[in-house]
Design a protein around this motif. Structure first.
Motif, PDB file in Angstrom:
ATOM      1  N   GLY A  32       2.538   8.448 -11.899  1.00 21.07           N
ATOM      2  CA  GLY A  32       1.139   8.327 -11.916  1.00 21.07           C
ATOM      3  C   GLY A  32       0.581   8.658 -10.472  1.00 21.07           C
ATOM      4  N   THR A  33       1.310   9.609  -9.639  1.00 17.53           N
ATOM      5  CA  THR A  33       0.953   9.823  -8.344  1.00 17.53           C
ATOM      6  C   THR A  33      -0.591  10.567  -8.466  1.00 17.53           C
ATOM      7  OG1 THR A  33       2.116  11.924  -8.589  1.00 17.53           O
ATOM      8  CG2 THR A  33       3.239  10.095  -7.618  1.00 17.53           C
ATOM      9  N   SER A  34      -0.841  10.897  -9.410  1.00 22.05           N
ATOM     10  CA  SER A  34      -2.142  11.752  -9.466  1.00 22.05           C
ATOM     11  C   SER A  34      -3.418  10.777  -9.363  1.00 22.05           C
ATOM     12  CB  SER A  34      -2.340  12.543 -10.713  1.00 22.05           C
ATOM     13  OG  SER A  34      -2.487  11.897 -11.793  1.00 22.05           O
ATOM     14  N   LYS A  35      -3.041   9.595  -9.600  1.00 23.36           N
ATOM     15  CA  LYS A  35      -4.087   8.547  -9.576  1.00 23.36           C
ATOM     16  C   LYS A  35      -4.212   7.629  -8.111  1.00 23.36           C
ATOM     17  CE  LYS A  35      -3.238   7.574 -14.410  1.00 23.36           C
ATOM     18  NZ  LYS A  35      -3.057   6.347 -15.470  1.00 23.36           N
ATOM     19  N   LEU A  36      -3.044   7.982  -7.285  1.00 21.75           N
ATOM     20  CA  LEU A  36      -3.084   7.077  -5.915  1.00 21.75           C
ATOM     21  C   LEU A  36      -3.565   8.224  -4.842  1.00 21.75           C
ATOM     22  CD1 LEU A  36       0.753   6.224  -6.178  1.00 21.75           C
ATOM     23  CD2 LEU A  36      -1.286   4.704  -6.750  1.00 21.75           C
ATOM     24  N   LYS A  37      -3.937   7.371  -3.682  1.00 18.71           N
ATOM     25  CA  LYS A  37      -4.433   8.002  -2.644  1.00 18.71           C
ATOM     26  C   LYS A  37      -3.768   7.170  -1.392  1.00 18.71           C
ATOM     27  CE  LYS A  37      -9.032   5.991  -2.617  1.00 18.71           C
ATOM     28  NZ  LYS A  37     -10.377   6.311  -2.576  1.00 18.71           N
ATOM     29  N   ASP A  38      -3.637   7.768  -0.117  1.00 18.38           N
ATOM     30  CA  ASP A  38      -2.950   7.013   1.010  1.00 18.38           C
ATOM     31  C   ASP A  38      -4.109   5.716   1.070  1.00 18.38           C
ATOM     32  OD1 ASP A  38      -1.123   8.705   1.443  1.00 18.38           O
ATOM     33  OD2 ASP A  38      -2.320   9.852   2.972  1.00 18.38           O
TER      34      ASP A  38
ATOM     35  N   THR B 283       0.894  -1.267  -0.122  1.00 13.30           N
ATOM     36  CA  THR B 283       0.047  -0.056  -0.064  1.00 13.30           C
ATOM     37  C   THR B 283       0.838   1.304   0.163  1.00 13.30           C
ATOM     38  OG1 THR B 283      -0.266   0.073   2.277  1.00 13.30           O
ATOM     39  CG2 THR B 283      -1.882  -1.285   1.185  1.00 13.30           C
ATOM     40  N   VAL B 284       0.182   2.202  -0.471  1.00 17.73           N
ATOM     41  CA  VAL B 284       1.041   3.497  -0.356  1.00 17.73           C
ATOM     42  C   VAL B 284       0.793   4.600   0.595  1.00 17.73           C
ATOM     43  CG1 VAL B 284       1.617   3.233  -2.941  1.00 17.73           C
ATOM     44  CG2 VAL B 284      -0.447   4.544  -2.300  1.00 17.73           C
ATOM     45  N   LYS B 285       1.793   5.380   1.121  1.00 11.67           N
ATOM     46  CA  LYS B 285       1.392   6.353   2.117  1.00 11.67           C
ATOM     47  C   LYS B 285       2.299   7.670   1.515  1.00 11.67           C
ATOM     48  CE  LYS B 285       1.686   7.412   7.068  1.00 11.67           C
ATOM     49  NZ  LYS B 285       2.051   6.859   8.320  1.00 11.67           N
ATOM     50  N   SER B 286       1.476   8.822   1.581  1.00 13.69           N
ATOM     51  CA  SER B 286       2.331  10.060   1.408  1.00 13.69           C
ATOM     52  C   SER B 286       3.097  10.440   2.287  1.00 13.69           C
ATOM     53  CB  SER B 286       1.074  10.988   0.836  1.00 13.69           C
ATOM     54  OG  SER B 286       0.261  11.225   1.927  1.00 13.69           O
ATOM     55  N   LYS B 287       4.303  11.173   2.005  1.00 16.44           N
ATOM     56  CA  LYS B 287       5.206  11.459   2.705  1.00 16.44           C
ATOM     57  C   LYS B 287       5.765  13.023   2.267  1.00 16.44           C
ATOM     58  CE  LYS B 287       8.903   9.717   5.256  1.00 16.44           C
ATOM     59  NZ  LYS B 287      10.116   8.594   5.563  1.00 16.44           N
ATOM     60  N   VAL B 288       5.896  14.075   3.321  1.00 13.60           N
ATOM     61  CA  VAL B 288       6.352  15.286   2.992  1.00 13.60           C
ATOM     62  C   VAL B 288       7.742  15.332   2.677  1.00 13.60           C
ATOM     63  CG1 VAL B 288       6.465  17.871   3.656  1.00 13.60           C
ATOM     64  CG2 VAL B 288       4.264  16.224   4.072  1.00 13.60           C
ATOM     65  N   ILE B 289       8.464  15.860   1.976  1.00 12.27           N
ATOM     66  CA  ILE B 289       9.875  15.966   1.774  1.00 12.27           C
ATOM     67  C   ILE B 289      10.320  17.483   1.612  1.00 12.27           C
ATOM     68  CG2 ILE B 289       9.931  13.610   0.644  1.00 12.27           C
ATOM     69  CD1 ILE B 289      10.341  15.027  -1.926  1.00 12.27           C
ATOM     70  N   THR B 290      11.584  17.631   1.758  1.00 10.52           N
ATOM     71  CA  THR B 290      12.105  19.040   1.443  1.00 10.52           C
ATOM     72  C   THR B 290      13.067  18.887   0.526  1.00 10.52           C
ATOM     73  OG1 THR B 290      11.695  19.730   3.707  1.00 10.52           O
ATOM     74  CG2 THR B 290      13.345  20.903   2.613  1.00 10.52           C
ATOM     75  N   THR B 291      13.176  19.599  -0.492  1.00  8.15           N
ATOM     76  CA  THR B 291      14.097  19.605  -1.582  1.00  8.15           C
ATOM     77  C   THR B 291      15.188  20.810  -1.404  1.00  8.15           C
ATOM     78  OG1 THR B 291      12.771  20.758  -3.021  1.00  8.15           O
ATOM     79  CG2 THR B 291      12.696  18.169  -3.164  1.00  8.15           C
ATOM     80  N   ALA B 292      16.543  20.482  -1.911  1.00 11.43           N
ATOM     81  CA  ALA B 292      17.574  21.337  -1.916  1.00 11.43           C
ATOM     82  C   ALA B 292      17.708  22.173  -3.129  1.00 11.43           C
ATOM     83  CB  ALA B 292      19.004  21.062  -1.191  1.00 11.43           C
ATOM     84  N   THR B 293      17.672  21.374  -4.168  1.00  9.38           N
ATOM     85  CA  THR B 293      17.965  21.691  -5.401  1.00  9.38           C
ATOM     86  C   THR B 293      17.285  20.807  -6.387  1.00  9.38           C
ATOM     87  OG1 THR B 293      19.843  22.681  -7.074  1.00  9.38           O
ATOM     88  CG2 THR B 293      20.285  20.778  -5.736  1.00  9.38           C
ATOM     89  N   THR B 294      17.525  21.270  -7.785  1.00 10.48           N
ATOM     90  CA  THR B 294      16.831  20.551  -8.847  1.00 10.48           C
ATOM     91  C   THR B 294      17.697  20.344  -9.886  1.00 10.48           C
ATOM     92  OG1 THR B 294      16.060  22.403 -10.025  1.00 10.48           O
ATOM     93  CG2 THR B 294      14.623  21.416  -8.301  1.00 10.48           C
TER      94      THR B 294
END
Length: 384
Positions: A343-349, A311-322
């Motif tokens: 395909g993250t737009s098709k998912l939910k927790d 199963t999937v679970k959303s997680k907050v991240i912090t990015t430093a650069t790209t």
């Protein structure tokens, strides 16, 4: 007969409808959908910080007249390559020539007087004081003539350096003087081009922490060769080097000024143009994730992490650069975690998926046809 046909049709329709319902009831329920995933790893990477820069030649020499006069002749044209000592302008010096003739006549007269008094002194007819006075007048006349002659030479203007001629704001016949607002032209020595850019206080602090050295000059010497993006987005063929940085912060702008130098043998770079200086910064054990794996929710960057039960679970991240393809994650992910890459737009927790290991995307230098218009921009390249 007609009644029998109608009843037969109704019966056929009833049979078809019942068969359709039976097939719907027998269709098996849909299971978890497959999604590409990737295991998070730590790896060395090179990030690039970009700064908009103004380009100038190593020498930009303003050509100004030392004497007043009309421009008699212009020997060069805009954009022309010139050598040191090459004739550029000729100013009309007719009045000065007359002054020179008068000064030369004074020299001759003073010489005649000295020649006349010298034998008289030898025969003790007159005192030496008279002869010394005449010699002093001769020296004074010669000095006056030399001054006028030098002024006449100022009417012939040559290039002090090798370089390229800038604009020519004055035409032949124009009256110019040493106090003219605009120079006659500018000669730019562009064999070495200088790129000037600035860092704000936060960027300057990061710079001093990133590169080793007890002094700013030592830190500059530890910066790898820098590159230059041209206005069309292409990368300049020759690498450059950071040469200087101002020791004080500009109180008005809060920035520190830097200078990078680039060789310009093909004369591709021109004074007055702009570019983007790219400074490479080495990062050890960085966590990189594909940009497609990251989505925004309420102003936060998030990814879907695959749990042990798929199963999937959303997680907050912090990015430093790209980079062109990846984000460098500073917080929120650890090596070994598995994330969904597309395909993250098709998912939910809590949603179950079928993980499919995706091929790692190549991390490359950002596309050369993209040039930032902001003061700074950061991009990334991964070392394999």
């Amino acid at each position: 007969m007609r009644k029998t046909i109608i009843l037969s049709a109704i019966a056929a329709l009833t049979i078809l409808a019942s068969c359709g319902k039976k097939q719907e009831q027998q269709a098996p329920p849909q299971g978890p959908m497959p999604f590409p995933v990737q295991t998070v790893e730590r790896q060395d990477a090179t990030t690039y910080e970009e700064y908009t820069a103004n380009l100038e030649g190593q020498q930009n020499v303003e050509i100004r007249p030392k004497v007043d006069g009309f421009i008699q002749k212009i020997y060069v044209d805009e954009g022309q390559q010139v050598r040191k000592g090459q004739l550029l302008f000729k100013l009309e010096t007719q009045t000065l020539n007359q002054d020179a003739a008068a000064a030369r006549a004074n020299v001759n007269a003073a010489q005649v007087e000295v020649d006349r008094l010298a034998p008289l002194v030898e025969r003790n007819i007159i005192s030496k004081v008279q002869l010394e006075t005449a010699k002093a007048r001769l020296a004074q006349a010669k000095a006056a003539y030399a001054s006028v002659a030098a002024t006449i030479r100022y009417g012939t203007i040559t290039s002090p350096v090798n370089g390229v001629i800038g604009t020519l704001p004055y035409k032949e016949g124009s009256l110019v003087s040493a106090n003219s607002q605009m120079p006659l032209t500018t000669v730019s020595d562009s064999k070495i081009m200088r790129a000037y850019f600035a860092m704000n206080e936060k960027q300057m602090l990061n710079f001093t922490k990133t590169f080793k050295g007890a002094t700013l000059q030592q830190k500059l010497s530890n910066v790898p060769p820098v590159s230059l993006l041209l206005v069309d987005g292409s990368e300049y063929d020759h690498k450059g080097k950071l040469e200087t940085v101002s020791g004080l912060v500009n109180e008005g702008t809060g920035t520190s000024d830097f200078r990078a130098e680039f060789a310009n043998p093909e004369a591709v770079l021109r004074s007055g143009s702009t570019g983007v200086v790219r400074i490479p910064i080495q990062r050890k054990d960085a966590i990189l994730v594909p940009q497609n794996a990251v989505f925004d929710m309420q102003g936060k960057q998030m990814v879907y992490v695959v749990q042990k039960d798929n199963t999937v679970k959303s997680k907050v991240i912090t990015t430093a650069t790209t980079s062109g393809l990846n984000f460098v994650v500073s917080e929120g992910l650890e090596a070994g975690e598995v994330i969904v890459t597309e395909g993250t737009s098709k998912l939910k927790d809590g949603m179950a998926i079928v993980p499919q290991q995706a091929a790692k995307a190549e991390t490359a230098t950002p596309a050369k046809d993209t040039v930032t218009t902001a003061t700074t921009k950061t991009t990334t390249v991964t070392k394999k």
